[in-house]
Motif scaffolding. Sequence first.
Motif, PDB file in Angstrom:
ATOM      1  N   GLU A 113       6.280  15.761 -29.216  1.00 25.80           N
ATOM      2  CA  GLU A 113       5.430  16.230 -30.305  1.00 25.80           C
ATOM      3  C   GLU A 113       5.803  15.575 -31.623  1.00 25.80           C
ATOM      4  N   TYR A 114       7.114  15.411 -31.869  1.00 25.56           N
ATOM      5  CA  TYR A 114       7.518  14.839 -33.153  1.00 25.56           C
ATOM      6  C   TYR A 114       7.101  13.370 -33.295  1.00 25.56           C
ATOM      7  N   CYS A 115       6.826  12.680 -32.200  1.00 24.80           N
ATOM      8  CA  CYS A 115       6.365  11.291 -32.264  1.00 24.80           C
ATOM      9  C   CYS A 115       4.849  11.180 -32.405  1.00 24.80           C
ATOM     10  N   ARG A 116       4.170  12.311 -32.515  1.00 24.02           N
ATOM     11  CA  ARG A 116       2.712  12.294 -32.663  1.00 24.02           C
ATOM     12  C   ARG A 116       2.279  12.320 -34.128  1.00 24.02           C
ATOM     13  N   ASP A 117       3.269  12.299 -35.058  1.00 17.28           N
ATOM     14  CA  ASP A 117       2.975  12.240 -36.486  1.00 17.28           C
ATOM     15  C   ASP A 117       3.008  10.780 -36.922  1.00 17.28           C
ATOM     16  N   ARG A 118       1.832  10.211 -37.199  1.00 15.95           N
ATOM     17  CA  ARG A 118       1.783   8.784 -37.490  1.00 15.95           C
ATOM     18  C   ARG A 118       2.364   8.428 -38.853  1.00 15.95           C
ATOM     19  N   GLU A 119       2.503   9.412 -39.739  1.00 14.61           N
ATOM     20  CA  GLU A 119       3.051   9.129 -41.065  1.00 14.61           C
ATOM     21  C   GLU A 119       4.560   8.925 -41.023  1.00 14.61           C
ATOM     22  N   SER A 120       5.218   9.388 -39.951  1.00 10.87           N
ATOM     23  CA  SER A 120       6.676   9.288 -39.896  1.00 10.87           C
ATOM     24  C   SER A 120       7.176   8.604 -38.635  1.00 10.87           C
ATOM     25  N   THR A 121       6.269   8.058 -37.816  1.00 11.96           N
ATOM     26  CA  THR A 121       6.656   7.474 -36.535  1.00 11.96           C
ATOM     27  C   THR A 121       6.317   5.988 -36.479  1.00 11.96           C
ATOM     28  N   LEU A 122       7.299   5.204 -36.162  1.00 12.27           N
ATOM     29  CA  LEU A 122       7.127   3.782 -35.903  1.00 12.27           C
ATOM     30  C   LEU A 122       7.123   3.575 -34.392  1.00 12.27           C
ATOM     31  N   VAL A 123       6.181   2.788 -33.896  1.00 12.87           N
ATOM     32  CA  VAL A 123       6.104   2.459 -32.469  1.00 12.87           C
ATOM     33  C   VAL A 123       6.514   0.999 -32.294  1.00 12.87           C
ATOM     34  N   VAL A 124       7.481   0.768 -31.401  1.00 12.43           N
ATOM     35  CA  VAL A 124       7.977  -0.581 -31.143  1.00 12.43           C
ATOM     36  C   VAL A 124       7.703  -0.906 -29.679  1.00 12.43           C
ATOM     37  N   PHE A 125       7.128  -2.087 -29.417  1.00 12.55           N
ATOM     38  CA  PHE A 125       6.827  -2.437 -28.035  1.00 12.55           C
ATOM     39  C   PHE A 125       7.296  -3.844 -27.714  1.00 12.55           C
ATOM     40  N   THR A 126       7.533  -4.075 -26.438  1.00 16.13           N
ATOM     41  CA  THR A 126       7.862  -5.409 -25.962  1.00 16.13           C
ATOM     42  C   THR A 126       6.606  -6.044 -25.399  1.00 16.13           C
ATOM     43  N   PRO A 127       6.426  -7.358 -25.576  1.00 14.77           N
ATOM     44  CA  PRO A 127       5.221  -8.018 -25.049  1.00 14.77           C
ATOM     45  C   PRO A 127       5.070  -7.889 -23.541  1.00 14.77           C
ATOM     46  N   ALA A 128       6.134  -7.492 -22.838  1.00 15.67           N
ATOM     47  CA  ALA A 128       6.033  -7.310 -21.388  1.00 15.67           C
ATOM     48  C   ALA A 128       5.213  -6.076 -21.024  1.00 15.67           C
ATOM     49  N   ILE A 129       4.975  -5.180 -21.981  1.00 15.69           N
ATOM     50  CA  ILE A 129       4.160  -3.989 -21.717  1.00 15.69           C
ATOM     51  C   ILE A 129       2.695  -4.415 -21.566  1.00 15.69           C
ATOM     52  N   PRO A 130       2.029  -4.044 -20.458  1.00 14.39           N
ATOM     53  CA  PRO A 130       0.627  -4.462 -20.274  1.00 14.39           C
ATOM     54  C   PRO A 130      -0.293  -3.812 -21.300  1.00 14.39           C
ATOM     55  N   ALA A 131      -1.375  -4.486 -21.622  1.00 17.58           N
ATOM     56  CA  ALA A 131      -2.301  -4.019 -22.657  1.00 17.58           C
ATOM     57  C   ALA A 131      -2.954  -2.690 -22.290  1.00 17.58           C
ATOM     58  N   ASP A 132      -3.065  -2.389 -20.985  1.00 12.65           N
ATOM     59  CA  ASP A 132      -3.726  -1.147 -20.577  1.00 12.65           C
ATOM     60  C   ASP A 132      -2.752   0.012 -20.381  1.00 12.65           C
ATOM     61  N   ASN A 133      -1.514  -0.149 -20.832  1.00 10.81           N
ATOM     62  CA  ASN A 133      -0.553   0.952 -20.765  1.00 10.81           C
ATOM     63  C   ASN A 133      -1.118   2.168 -21.497  1.00 10.81           C
ATOM     64  N   ARG A 134      -1.082   3.324 -20.869  1.00 12.86           N
ATOM     65  CA  ARG A 134      -1.732   4.516 -21.430  1.00 12.86           C
ATOM     66  C   ARG A 134      -1.071   4.976 -22.725  1.00 12.86           C
ATOM     67  N   CYS A 135       0.243   4.921 -22.781  1.00 12.69           N
ATOM     68  CA  CYS A 135       0.927   5.340 -24.009  1.00 12.69           C
ATOM     69  C   CYS A 135       0.596   4.396 -25.162  1.00 12.69           C
ATOM     70  N   LEU A 136       0.620   3.096 -24.886  1.00 14.50           N
ATOM     71  CA  LEU A 136       0.276   2.119 -25.917  1.00 14.50           C
ATOM     72  C   LEU A 136      -1.163   2.331 -26.382  1.00 14.50           C
ATOM     73  N   SER A 137      -2.065   2.580 -25.455  1.00 23.32           N
ATOM     74  CA  SER A 137      -3.471   2.811 -25.807  1.00 23.32           C
ATOM     75  C   SER A 137      -3.626   4.038 -26.684  1.00 23.32           C
ATOM     76  N   TRP A 138      -2.856   5.085 -26.398  1.00 23.28           N
ATOM     77  CA  TRP A 138      -2.943   6.315 -27.195  1.00 23.28           C
ATOM     78  C   TRP A 138      -2.481   6.065 -28.630  1.00 23.28           C
ATOM     79  N   PHE A 139      -1.381   5.356 -28.784  1.00 27.29           N
ATOM     80  CA  PHE A 139      -0.883   5.071 -30.135  1.00 27.29           C
ATOM     81  C   PHE A 139      -1.877   4.199 -30.908  1.00 27.29           C
TER      82      PHE A 139
END
Length: 839
Positions: free
Chosen positions: A443-469
């Motif tokens: 829940e605490y990572c669902r606040d976009r004003e205080s959460t940075l998302v970091v990803f590696t290029p190995a993560i596929p574009a259709d990853n559900r978590c990446l899509s949600w962010f």
Amino acid sequence: MRTNMKENPRIIISGGGTGGHIFPAVSIAKAIRSIYPDADILFVGAEGRMEMQRVPEAGFPIKGLPICGFDRSNPLKNISVLFKVVKSQLMARRIIREFRPMVAVGVGGYASGPTLKMAGMMGIPTLLQEQNSFAGVTNKLLAKKAAKICVAYDGMERFFPADRIMKTGNPVRPNLTENRMDRNEAARIMGIDPARRTILIVGGSLGARTLNESVLASLDTIRSNADVQFIWQTGKYYFEEMKRRLAEKDSVPNLFPMEFISNMDAAYRVADLVISRAGAGTISELCLLGKAVILVPSPNVAEDHQTKNAMALADRDAAIHIADRDAVEKLVPAALELAADEQRLGSLRENILKLALKNSAETIAREVLKLAGYDDFPLDPKNIRNVFFLGAGGIGMSALERYFLKQGIRVAGYDRCASQLTHDLESEGAALFYDDNEGLIPEYCRDRESTLVVFTPAIPADNRCLSWFRANGFDIQKRAQVLGTLTRTMDGLCVAGTHGKTTTSSMLAHILNGTESGCNAFLGGILKNTRSNYMASTASRNVVIEADEFDRSFHHLRPLRSVITAVDADHLDIYGTYEAYVESFRKYCSLIRQGGDLVLHIGLEEKLRPQLQPDVKLHTYGLDSGDFHAANVRTGDGHLVFDFISPLGNIADVELGVPVPINVENAVAAMGMAQLSGVAEADIRKGVMIFGGCDRRFDFHVRGEKVFLSDYAHHPEELRQCALSLRQLYADRTIAAIFQPHLYTRTRDFHKEFAQALSLFDKVWLTEIYPAREQPIPGVSSQMVADLIEPGVFQGIVPKDQVPELVRSKRDELQVLLTVGAGDLEDKVDEITRILEEK
């Protein structure tokens, strides 16, 4: 977001006339440079105005326009002004055509009008910075085409389109808020008594007349209040007159007149009360510093801006307002009464501090860069409370996770499967999960004003978590972008190249970590000496980073110094051609900061032809040639010793902690970087000698009658060097290798080269290809490599899960065994070790 990083941001900043316009403009420019050090910034000012001197003093180029203001008292004089306006617009258009800015910024002042008008007409995005609470005529006209309008006060929708307004506050000189001197030190600098109440009077340069007259009218009152002292900046235009008129009076020991206060930090720090004009920049400084103030607005400014600025504070009980016409009679008595009332002073300080908007220059700089298309910088670090990692189990990602955990920031993340590394991260405080389900995001990572998302290029574009962010507008950054921010605020010591990066960067970090100040490091392997891939030191500005060329990630870095180990073809699925791959390294070389160093493997200078920034020094290194190299290499009885040859001072009899011939060149590069960074000989010698190596880099698990080691090599040249080193170490033994190819595209592109390198071993088995981020490619398999290995060397293709049983069946005949590759064959290392150690 620009994905093509071929060009640096080009930005025009226009305006000036007074310090109230110039200081914010320079602060914005410096903030842009702190985010993008290679940003190309050009100022456009008005000829004969103070910006033509102050801007170059701050280190930025400026061009002047013949623009001037209208004379409202004599309309006939404005005929010549109209000609100057037209000429200025033509000149501004020519400047814009030649400079080709990506965005134009207006900060107020005569020059901003024609510059931003022409930029808007030429389709260039514009940003306005309105400092006052009442917008000027020019800005109101320019706002019609402005993409963004940065303001300091509420209610500015009276003047500008509401959907383009952003409340940022006014930029101030950075040293004002960074000053940490105490009152005693400030009083010493100002030459006054720290124990007495202090009133500071500042009226600017031309605007000080009324304040000066107010002081002269109250000399007797000032003298009789000896427990209060006055610091009085008269302004250079009035100083001689004030000195002469004071000489005609009796002395006033508690009055300290000055032409100009050069150390305003100290003056503000020691002041209990400030008397000032009401310029927007000054008010912003007072708000940030929380100073009690009496504002006396100048009546000689366009549209009475200063009175409106002062009332914006006075209406909130954050300042005292005295009109200019009343100042001579009322100002000093009111100041003395207020200075004696600590409760009232405290209330004013508390209320003005509530109006402060911090980090204004950086906030505006980020908006400017966004308009220019350069929005690839992370969330303001001061606002980050949570970081979510996509690909949290990656070796490079884990170092960043440890960094944020060390800062007390909550870390969560997703990876496809658990590993020893993810278990270690969980024990250190990271909240990780292994199912691609956005419902598992904390829940605490669902606040976009205080959460940075970091990803590696190995993560596929259709990853559900990446899509949600992405769907919810989060700030999403590549790992390299976050590391790039660190290289802008610290001294980045980066190691790039097709191979050798991890060992060289780890050795450099280990050497630096052994010095008194230590170092910071983000490594691509687990260092055996520390059992970690992350180092931290608050005493050091150095940060060692492995610069990854995959997906052009290293273009986000801004190194102070860098090694490039090799430029052999790789990642052709990303680059397409080898020429594009080389060009990527050439671009990386241009990103090394001014005054820095490039340490280039011998032979690469002609291939790269690097275009370096001014004052970047080029050095070469190699095994037996180059500015830095080894000589008199000796091996025997499990030891490897060599002499380090360097233009900065030779070091004799250096013993290599991991005595593998392939590591000599890596050590030479690391030692050269250490010397360039000022590390002493004793620290370098000790660091190299006790360096234990990295997991999966010539990583010995069994030594003795039988030898077993694993290595991360996944490129043909790495395999070749690995085989040659083992041949030197074990010339009289049979050397067997089990190789797991990495990626379908790499196998397709280099199957011939892999076969040639593997043919240097005595026996070779292959496993199936490890796909990592890729889908299978029809016709591409390990058999492509097997078919080309020398006859008698290739022994067969074995499924990964059957490798331990293969080793068991061949145990008696195995003398030296290597498992090699960047995939998950490493998971079998412990089981193989147990089999080979069985009695």
